[in-house]
Design an enzyme around this catalytic site. Structure first.
Site, PDB file in Angstrom:
ATOM      1  N   GLU A 104       2.119   5.378  10.281  1.00 48.37           N
ATOM      2  CA  GLU A 104       2.868   4.160  10.575  1.00 48.37           C
ATOM      3  C   GLU A 104       3.991   3.986   9.567  1.00 48.37           C
ATOM      4  O   GLU A 104       3.835   4.298   8.382  1.00 48.37           O
ATOM      5  CB  GLU A 104       1.916   2.951  10.528  1.00 48.37           C
ATOM      6  CG  GLU A 104       2.515   1.649  10.997  1.00 48.37           C
ATOM      7  CD  GLU A 104       1.437   0.564  11.162  1.00 48.37           C
ATOM      8  OE1 GLU A 104       0.390   0.861  11.775  1.00 48.37           O
ATOM      9  OE2 GLU A 104       1.645  -0.551  10.665  1.00 48.37           O
ATOM     10  N   ASP A 106       6.603   0.862   8.528  1.00 46.76           N
ATOM     11  CA  ASP A 106       6.694  -0.578   8.782  1.00 46.76           C
ATOM     12  C   ASP A 106       7.908  -1.266   8.184  1.00 46.76           C
ATOM     13  O   ASP A 106       8.197  -1.110   6.992  1.00 46.76           O
ATOM     14  CB  ASP A 106       5.492  -1.301   8.141  1.00 46.76           C
ATOM     15  CG  ASP A 106       4.194  -1.075   8.867  1.00 46.76           C
ATOM     16  OD1 ASP A 106       4.233  -0.678  10.024  1.00 46.76           O
ATOM     17  OD2 ASP A 106       3.135  -1.308   8.256  1.00 46.76           O
ATOM     18  N   GLU A 108       8.334  -5.390   8.087  1.00 45.67           N
ATOM     19  CA  GLU A 108       7.773  -6.686   8.465  1.00 45.67           C
ATOM     20  C   GLU A 108       8.584  -7.773   7.767  1.00 45.67           C
ATOM     21  O   GLU A 108       8.864  -7.671   6.570  1.00 45.67           O
ATOM     22  CB  GLU A 108       6.299  -6.797   8.074  1.00 45.67           C
ATOM     23  CG  GLU A 108       5.379  -5.973   8.945  1.00 45.67           C
ATOM     24  CD  GLU A 108       3.909  -6.250   8.655  1.00 45.67           C
ATOM     25  OE1 GLU A 108       3.212  -6.738   9.558  1.00 45.67           O
ATOM     26  OE2 GLU A 108       3.468  -5.990   7.521  1.00 45.67           O
ATOM     27  N   THR A 122       7.803  -3.639   3.427  1.00 42.36           N
ATOM     28  CA  THR A 122       7.778  -2.272   3.969  1.00 42.36           C
ATOM     29  C   THR A 122       6.478  -1.591   3.568  1.00 42.36           C
ATOM     30  O   THR A 122       5.891  -1.899   2.531  1.00 42.36           O
ATOM     31  CB  THR A 122       8.971  -1.434   3.465  1.00 42.36           C
ATOM     32  OG1 THR A 122       8.853  -1.235   2.048  1.00 42.36           O
ATOM     33  CG2 THR A 122      10.296  -2.122   3.767  1.00 42.36           C
ATOM     34  N   ASN A 123       6.048  -0.651   4.402  1.00 44.36           N
ATOM     35  CA  ASN A 123       4.828   0.095   4.106  1.00 44.36           C
ATOM     36  C   ASN A 123       4.878   1.416   4.856  1.00 44.36           C
ATOM     37  O   ASN A 123       5.574   1.539   5.879  1.00 44.36           O
ATOM     38  CB  ASN A 123       3.589  -0.705   4.520  1.00 44.36           C
ATOM     39  CG  ASN A 123       2.330  -0.314   3.768  1.00 44.36           C
ATOM     40  OD1 ASN A 123       2.326   0.666   3.018  1.00 44.36           O
ATOM     41  ND2 ASN A 123       1.257  -1.070   3.959  1.00 44.36           N
ATOM     42  N   ARG A 132       0.995   1.097   0.443  1.00 40.90           N
ATOM     43  CA  ARG A 132       2.215   1.582  -0.217  1.00 40.90           C
ATOM     44  C   ARG A 132       3.332   0.545  -0.020  1.00 40.90           C
ATOM     45  O   ARG A 132       4.441   0.871   0.378  1.00 40.90           O
ATOM     46  CB  ARG A 132       2.630   2.939   0.360  1.00 40.90           C
ATOM     47  CG  ARG A 132       1.579   4.027   0.181  1.00 40.90           C
ATOM     48  CD  ARG A 132       2.093   5.377   0.660  1.00 40.90           C
ATOM     49  NE  ARG A 132       1.127   6.426   0.434  1.00 40.90           N
ATOM     50  CZ  ARG A 132       0.338   6.957   1.358  1.00 40.90           C
ATOM     51  NH1 ARG A 132       0.399   6.497   2.611  1.00 40.90           N
ATOM     52  NH2 ARG A 132      -0.502   7.928   1.058  1.00 40.90           N
ATOM     53  N   GLU A 133       3.032  -0.672  -0.351  1.00 37.87           N
ATOM     54  CA  GLU A 133       3.944  -1.770  -0.060  1.00 37.87           C
ATOM     55  C   GLU A 133       5.105  -1.841  -1.060  1.00 37.87           C
ATOM     56  O   GLU A 133       4.910  -1.707  -2.262  1.00 37.87           O
ATOM     57  CB  GLU A 133       3.207  -3.110  -0.077  1.00 37.87           C
ATOM     58  CG  GLU A 133       2.065  -3.218   0.919  1.00 37.87           C
ATOM     59  CD  GLU A 133       0.722  -2.774   0.357  1.00 37.87           C
ATOM     60  OE1 GLU A 133       0.699  -2.133  -0.727  1.00 37.87           O
ATOM     61  OE2 GLU A 133      -0.308  -3.060   0.999  1.00 37.87           O
ATOM     62  N   TRP A 198      -1.756 -15.779   5.560  1.00 39.59           N
ATOM     63  CA  TRP A 198      -1.360 -14.940   4.410  1.00 39.59           C
ATOM     64  C   TRP A 198       0.151 -14.782   4.229  1.00 39.59           C
ATOM     65  O   TRP A 198       0.620 -14.464   3.132  1.00 39.59           O
ATOM     66  CB  TRP A 198      -1.961 -13.534   4.516  1.00 39.59           C
ATOM     67  CG  TRP A 198      -1.443 -12.734   5.696  1.00 39.59           C
ATOM     68  CD1 TRP A 198      -1.970 -12.708   6.933  1.00 39.59           C
ATOM     69  CD2 TRP A 198      -0.299 -11.871   5.731  1.00 39.59           C
ATOM     70  NE1 TRP A 198      -1.229 -11.888   7.758  1.00 39.59           N
ATOM     71  CE2 TRP A 198      -0.202 -11.356   7.044  1.00 39.59           C
ATOM     72  CE3 TRP A 198       0.645 -11.477   4.788  1.00 39.59           C
ATOM     73  CZ2 TRP A 198       0.805 -10.476   7.437  1.00 39.59           C
ATOM     74  CZ3 TRP A 198       1.655 -10.598   5.183  1.00 39.59           C
ATOM     75  CH2 TRP A 198       1.720 -10.110   6.487  1.00 39.59           C
ATOM     76  N   GLY A 202       1.144 -16.398   0.258  1.00 34.55           N
ATOM     77  CA  GLY A 202      -0.279 -16.082   0.306  1.00 34.55           C
ATOM     78  C   GLY A 202      -1.099 -16.993   1.202  1.00 34.55           C
ATOM     79  O   GLY A 202      -2.323 -17.087   1.051  1.00 34.55           O
ATOM     80  N   ARG A 279      -3.438  -3.234  -9.989  1.00 33.27           N
ATOM     81  CA  ARG A 279      -3.982  -2.732  -8.732  1.00 33.27           C
ATOM     82  C   ARG A 279      -4.506  -1.309  -8.874  1.00 33.27           C
ATOM     83  O   ARG A 279      -5.400  -0.892  -8.135  1.00 33.27           O
ATOM     84  CB  ARG A 279      -2.892  -2.797  -7.667  1.00 33.27           C
ATOM     85  CG  ARG A 279      -3.334  -2.444  -6.276  1.00 33.27           C
ATOM     86  CD  ARG A 279      -2.197  -2.692  -5.321  1.00 33.27           C
ATOM     87  NE  ARG A 279      -2.500  -2.277  -3.972  1.00 33.27           N
ATOM     88  CZ  ARG A 279      -1.628  -2.300  -2.976  1.00 33.27           C
ATOM     89  NH1 ARG A 279      -0.389  -2.742  -3.186  1.00 33.27           N
ATOM     90  NH2 ARG A 279      -1.968  -1.903  -1.770  1.00 33.27           N
TER      91      ARG A 279
END
Length: 291
Positions: A104, A106, A108, A122-123, A132-133, A198, A202, A279
């Site tokens: 995919e 992305d 968004e 984006t991802n 992988r944002e 979200w 958030g 993270r």
């Protein structure tokens, strides 16, 4: 004064008909390229196929997908995003394959309160793995007019661009064990939906349904430089892949584009998974160390 002969007039008329037919045949429209897949009438194709709109109200959002599947391509779409108070809404525009180990790519667009900037999210997923944002603000109001959002996807890299300016490059890192999307054909999808659990701060800011219906608009889709995949075969043959017309299959960022990419990432990037040490306490993903 000499007049053209009847035969000359016939030939001229025939040529005009052929040129007119060729022009209309080459002009793409949303009826030819896309199917509305959900929304119960909230998605519409207008202006003889030149415009597509998606709408969201409290009952439902809406979406569409491409008729074709693609295995590599240079794909453009112009979008005008939901204006005003768009908090809680998400406009997703992406490429995706099927199955549990899907690929995919992305775009968004996360809505926000009036006056606050949209967040472009984006991802990249490969073999079902994302995370992988990268997120950006834009250097213009994406609700005031149409802007071109592009994905270049070839065997070496994926480049996300906005109005021709690259904002992100994801390189093929198979050499360090990172799967890369290169074997699964993908369709183009888009949807407008409610994600107020979200999307905005958030989930702190909820959708204001008194502003509904929310509408995003699309035009000028272009996938002329793309490999259509059907029943295991590709419209890009090995001979055509090496031709000048398919130079995009080996395209990379030149020095000017690299400078533009640095400018965007220095001034407008607001999140990068490759710098989020909390993270990844055991170390960043291997592709993050690639130049």
């Amino acid at each position: 004064m000499a007049f053209p002969s009847t035969s000359s007039l016939c030939i001229t008329t025939l040529l005009l008909v052929v040129v007119s037919w060729a022009t209309s045949a080459s002009a793409r429209n949303f009826y030819q390229d896309f199917d509305i897949t959900w929304g119960d009438g909230r998605a519409q194709i207008l202006n003889n196929g030149d415009l597509l709109t998606l709408s969201l109200d409290k009952a439902s959002g809406s979406g569409f997908q491409s008729k074709n599947e693609y295995l590599f391509g240079k794909i453009d779409m112009q979008l005008k995003l939901v204006p005003g108070n768009s908090a809680g809404t998400v406009t997703a525009y992406y490429l995706s394959s099927n199955g549990s180990t899907w690929d995919e790519i992305d775009f968004e667009f996360l809505g926000n309160l009036s006056g606050d900037p949209y967040i472009l999210h984006t991802n990249v997923f490969s073999q079902g793995k994302g995370n992988r944002e990268q997120q950006f603000y834009l250097w213009f109001d994406p609700t005031a007019d149409f802007h071109t959002y592009s994905i270049l996807w070839n065997p070496q890299r994926i480049i996300f661009s906005v109005d021709g300016t690259p904002i992100r490059e994801f390189k093929n890192a198979e050499s360090v064990g990172v799967p890369f999307p290169k074997a699964q054909p993908m369709r183009i999808f888009s949807s407008l939906w409610n994600a107020d659990d979200w999307a905005t701060r958030g989930g702190l800011v909820k959708t204001d349904w008194t502003q509904a219906p929310f509408t995003a608009s699309y035009r000028n889709f272009n996938a002329d430089n793309a490999c259509v995949s059907s029943s295991g075969s590709s419209s890009c043959t090995s001979s055509s892949s090496s031709s000048a017309g398919n130079a995009w299959l080996a395209e990379e960022l030149d020095s000017t584009s690299q400078e533009r990419l640095k400018w965007v990432q220095s001034n407008y990037m607001i999140y990068n998974y490759c710098t989020d040490a909390k993270r990844f306490p055991q170390g960043f993903p291997p592709e993050c160390s690639m130049s």
